[in-house]
Design a protein around this motif. Structure first.
Motif, PDB file in Angstrom:
ATOM      1  N   PHE A 134       0.803  -1.162   0.102  1.00  0.00           N
ATOM      2  CA  PHE A 134       0.134  -0.037  -0.029  1.00  0.00           C
ATOM      3  C   PHE A 134       0.843   1.362   0.027  1.00  0.00           C
ATOM      4  CE2 PHE A 134      -2.987  -3.341   1.942  1.00  0.00           C
ATOM      5  CZ  PHE A 134      -4.171  -2.924   0.854  1.00  0.00           C
ATOM      6  N   GLU A 135       2.187   1.211   0.165  1.00  0.00           N
ATOM      7  CA  GLU A 135       3.097   2.371   0.169  1.00  0.00           C
ATOM      8  C   GLU A 135       2.911   3.436  -1.066  1.00  0.00           C
ATOM      9  OE1 GLU A 135       7.036   1.040   1.111  1.00  0.00           O
ATOM     10  OE2 GLU A 135       6.337   0.831   3.253  1.00  0.00           O
ATOM     11  N   PRO A 136       2.704   2.725  -2.336  1.00  0.00           N
ATOM     12  CA  PRO A 136       2.896   3.628  -3.406  1.00  0.00           C
ATOM     13  C   PRO A 136       1.496   4.515  -3.535  1.00  0.00           C
ATOM     14  CG  PRO A 136       3.616   1.371  -3.993  1.00  0.00           C
ATOM     15  CD  PRO A 136       3.152   1.400  -2.632  1.00  0.00           C
ATOM     16  N   ILE A 137       0.393   3.826  -3.302  1.00  0.00           N
ATOM     17  CA  ILE A 137      -1.083   4.353  -3.327  1.00  0.00           C
ATOM     18  C   ILE A 137      -1.021   5.478  -2.213  1.00  0.00           C
ATOM     19  CG2 ILE A 137      -2.491   2.737  -2.273  1.00  0.00           C
ATOM     20  CD1 ILE A 137      -4.306   3.113  -4.698  1.00  0.00           C
ATOM     21  N   PHE A 138      -0.700   4.985  -0.924  1.00  0.00           N
ATOM     22  CA  PHE A 138      -0.700   5.859   0.150  1.00  0.00           C
ATOM     23  C   PHE A 138      -0.004   7.061   0.055  1.00  0.00           C
ATOM     24  CE2 PHE A 138       0.463   7.043   4.611  1.00  0.00           C
ATOM     25  CZ  PHE A 138      -0.617   7.679   4.944  1.00  0.00           C
ATOM     26  N   GLY A 139       1.138   7.073  -0.491  1.00  0.00           N
ATOM     27  CA  GLY A 139       1.997   8.234  -0.772  1.00  0.00           C
ATOM     28  C   GLY A 139       1.165   9.298  -1.745  1.00  0.00           C
ATOM     29  N   SER A 185     -10.896 -11.298   0.834  1.00  0.00           N
ATOM     30  CA  SER A 185     -10.170 -12.371   1.152  1.00  0.00           C
ATOM     31  C   SER A 185      -9.380 -12.158   2.376  1.00  0.00           C
ATOM     32  CB  SER A 185      -9.129 -12.951   0.157  1.00  0.00           C
ATOM     33  OG  SER A 185      -7.960 -12.099   0.025  1.00  0.00           O
ATOM     34  N   PRO A 186      -8.923 -13.205   3.215  1.00  0.00           N
ATOM     35  CA  PRO A 186      -8.127 -12.900   4.337  1.00  0.00           C
ATOM     36  C   PRO A 186      -6.797 -12.230   4.083  1.00  0.00           C
ATOM     37  CG  PRO A 186      -8.865 -15.366   4.365  1.00  0.00           C
ATOM     38  CD  PRO A 186      -9.226 -14.488   3.057  1.00  0.00           C
ATOM     39  N   VAL A 187      -6.150 -12.300   2.884  1.00  0.00           N
ATOM     40  CA  VAL A 187      -4.758 -11.546   2.799  1.00  0.00           C
ATOM     41  C   VAL A 187      -5.267 -10.151   2.356  1.00  0.00           C
ATOM     42  CG1 VAL A 187      -3.539 -13.667   1.559  1.00  0.00           C
ATOM     43  CG2 VAL A 187      -5.010 -11.962  -0.053  1.00  0.00           C
ATOM     44  N   ASP A 188      -6.423  -9.742   1.940  1.00  0.00           N
ATOM     45  CA  ASP A 188      -6.808  -8.460   1.865  1.00  0.00           C
ATOM     46  C   ASP A 188      -6.745  -7.747   3.276  1.00  0.00           C
ATOM     47  OD1 ASP A 188      -6.847  -8.276  -0.744  1.00  0.00           O
ATOM     48  OD2 ASP A 188      -9.146  -9.010  -1.000  1.00  0.00           O
ATOM     49  N   ASN A 195      -4.957  -4.262   7.478  1.00  0.00           N
ATOM     50  CA  ASN A 195      -4.892  -4.061   8.773  1.00  0.00           C
ATOM     51  C   ASN A 195      -3.394  -3.848   9.202  1.00  0.00           C
ATOM     52  OD1 ASN A 195      -6.324  -4.134  11.496  1.00  0.00           O
ATOM     53  ND2 ASN A 195      -4.848  -6.017  11.683  1.00  0.00           N
ATOM     54  N   LYS A 196      -2.553  -4.430   8.833  1.00  0.00           N
ATOM     55  CA  LYS A 196      -1.123  -4.384   9.482  1.00  0.00           C
ATOM     56  C   LYS A 196      -0.475  -2.939   8.683  1.00  0.00           C
ATOM     57  CE  LYS A 196       0.286  -9.118   9.338  1.00  0.00           C
ATOM     58  NZ  LYS A 196       1.100 -10.037   8.795  1.00  0.00           N
ATOM     59  N   PHE A 197      -1.130  -2.410   7.647  1.00  0.00           N
ATOM     60  CA  PHE A 197      -0.683  -1.114   7.039  1.00  0.00           C
ATOM     61  C   PHE A 197      -1.255   0.172   7.908  1.00  0.00           C
ATOM     62  CE2 PHE A 197      -0.264   2.371   3.959  1.00  0.00           C
ATOM     63  CZ  PHE A 197       1.067   2.238   4.033  1.00  0.00           C
ATOM     64  N   GLY A 198      -2.368  -0.364   8.516  1.00  0.00           N
ATOM     65  CA  GLY A 198      -3.019   0.724   9.445  1.00  0.00           C
ATOM     66  C   GLY A 198      -4.446   1.467   8.781  1.00  0.00           C
ATOM     67  N   PHE A 199      -5.090   0.707   7.850  1.00  0.00           N
ATOM     68  CA  PHE A 199      -6.132   1.254   7.106  1.00  0.00           C
ATOM     69  C   PHE A 199      -7.354   0.592   7.946  1.00  0.00           C
ATOM     70  CE2 PHE A 199      -3.977   1.446   2.442  1.00  0.00           C
ATOM     71  CZ  PHE A 199      -3.618   2.978   2.887  1.00  0.00           C
ATOM     72  N   HIS A 200      -8.358   1.286   7.621  1.00  0.00           N
ATOM     73  CA  HIS A 200      -9.729   0.444   7.908  1.00  0.00           C
ATOM     74  C   HIS A 200     -10.019  -0.454   7.086  1.00  0.00           C
ATOM     75  CE1 HIS A 200     -10.859   3.526  11.026  1.00  0.00           C
ATOM     76  NE2 HIS A 200     -10.656   4.403  10.156  1.00  0.00           N
ATOM     77  N   PHE A 201     -10.695  -1.553   7.306  1.00  0.00           N
ATOM     78  CA  PHE A 201     -10.825  -2.574   6.176  1.00  0.00           C
ATOM     79  C   PHE A 201     -12.242  -3.023   6.457  1.00  0.00           C
ATOM     80  CE2 PHE A 201     -11.544  -7.194   5.258  1.00  0.00           C
ATOM     81  CZ  PHE A 201     -10.889  -7.169   4.048  1.00  0.00           C
ATOM     82  N   LEU A 202     -12.991  -3.513   5.333  1.00  0.00           N
ATOM     83  CA  LEU A 202     -14.321  -3.889   5.344  1.00  0.00           C
ATOM     84  C   LEU A 202     -14.180  -5.192   4.317  1.00  0.00           C
ATOM     85  CD1 LEU A 202     -17.310  -3.649   6.186  1.00  0.00           C
ATOM     86  CD2 LEU A 202     -17.705  -2.348   3.967  1.00  0.00           C
TER      87      LEU A 202
END
Length: 218
Positions: A143-148, A166-169, A174-181
């Protein structure tokens, strides 16, 4: 308040699993004279694009250029299908959120399919495919490129939600610190979402209600 909504692509916005199973069956049968099993497809599903091709067809050829050529040719015969209301939702709220895509699929496939579906790609401020990163889900650094790009717009992680099937999503977002649905168009990962108390919906109609009713999201 949520300012940006990022989507997974395959099986979140479009019904790739259903569509590409048919493509893979036809390709393996007609070209390689064999029948790739559903289990083999499941084991390759979700891998970055080139790894996916080699996992499925590497025993027949290690020439990625050739594998891409035949896969793309066969996939043109099976048009992908949007999930109901997926792009209607994005059209409706294009002035309310920044929309983006983060997928492990190749840009060769994703951009062509969006064109085939006559989807206006400018609805998305960024379509990030496997061609644009050296890491892939579940590595959160994907997610680093798009978060930049969003950070340059003064949008913080707490103002971003990632939606995937999916679980990998979930693990990467979650580990990057985004909300997830989660979005469970079928029942494959419902148990995972439920056991982990991970919020999820079953359709884009439910997604709209969830976002409208979730305190602090709108």
């Amino acid at each position: 308040m949520i300012k940006a909504i990022l989507f997974d692509y395959d099986d979140t916005l479009v019904q790739t699993r259903r569509t590409r199973h048919q493509t893979i069956y036809k390709l393996s049968d007609e070209l390689f004279k064999t029948r790739i099993t559903e289990k083999e497809i499941d084991e390759a599903w979700g891998l970055p694009a080139e790894e996916f091709l080699l996992k499925l067809f590497g025993r027949f050829s290690s020439d990625l250029h050739y594998l891409w050529e035949v896969y793309l040719e066969f996939s043109k015969k099976d048009l992908n299908i949007p999930h109901p209301q997926a792009f209607d939702f994005i059209n409706k709220y294009q002035n309310s959120f920044k929309f983006g895509i983060v997928t492990s699929s190749s840009g060769k496939v994703v951009l062509r399919e969006l064109d085939e579906l006559q989807i206006n790609k400018s609805l998305f401020f960024q379509i990030q495919t496997s061609d644009q990163t050296n890491v892939h889900k579940p590595n959160p650094k994907v997610f680093e490129p798009i978060f930049g790009l969003l950070k340059n717009e003064k949008i913080t992680k707490d103002e971003i939600i990632y939606i995937g099937d999916s679980p990998v999503d979930y693990e990467s977002a979650n580990k990057f610190g985004f909300h997830f649905l989660g979005i469970a168009h079928d029942n494959r990962h419902v148990d995972y979402f439920q056991s982990g108390e991970i919020p999820f919906v079953k359709s884009f109609l439910e997604l709209e209600s969830y976002l409208m009713n979730k305190e602090g999201f709108i």
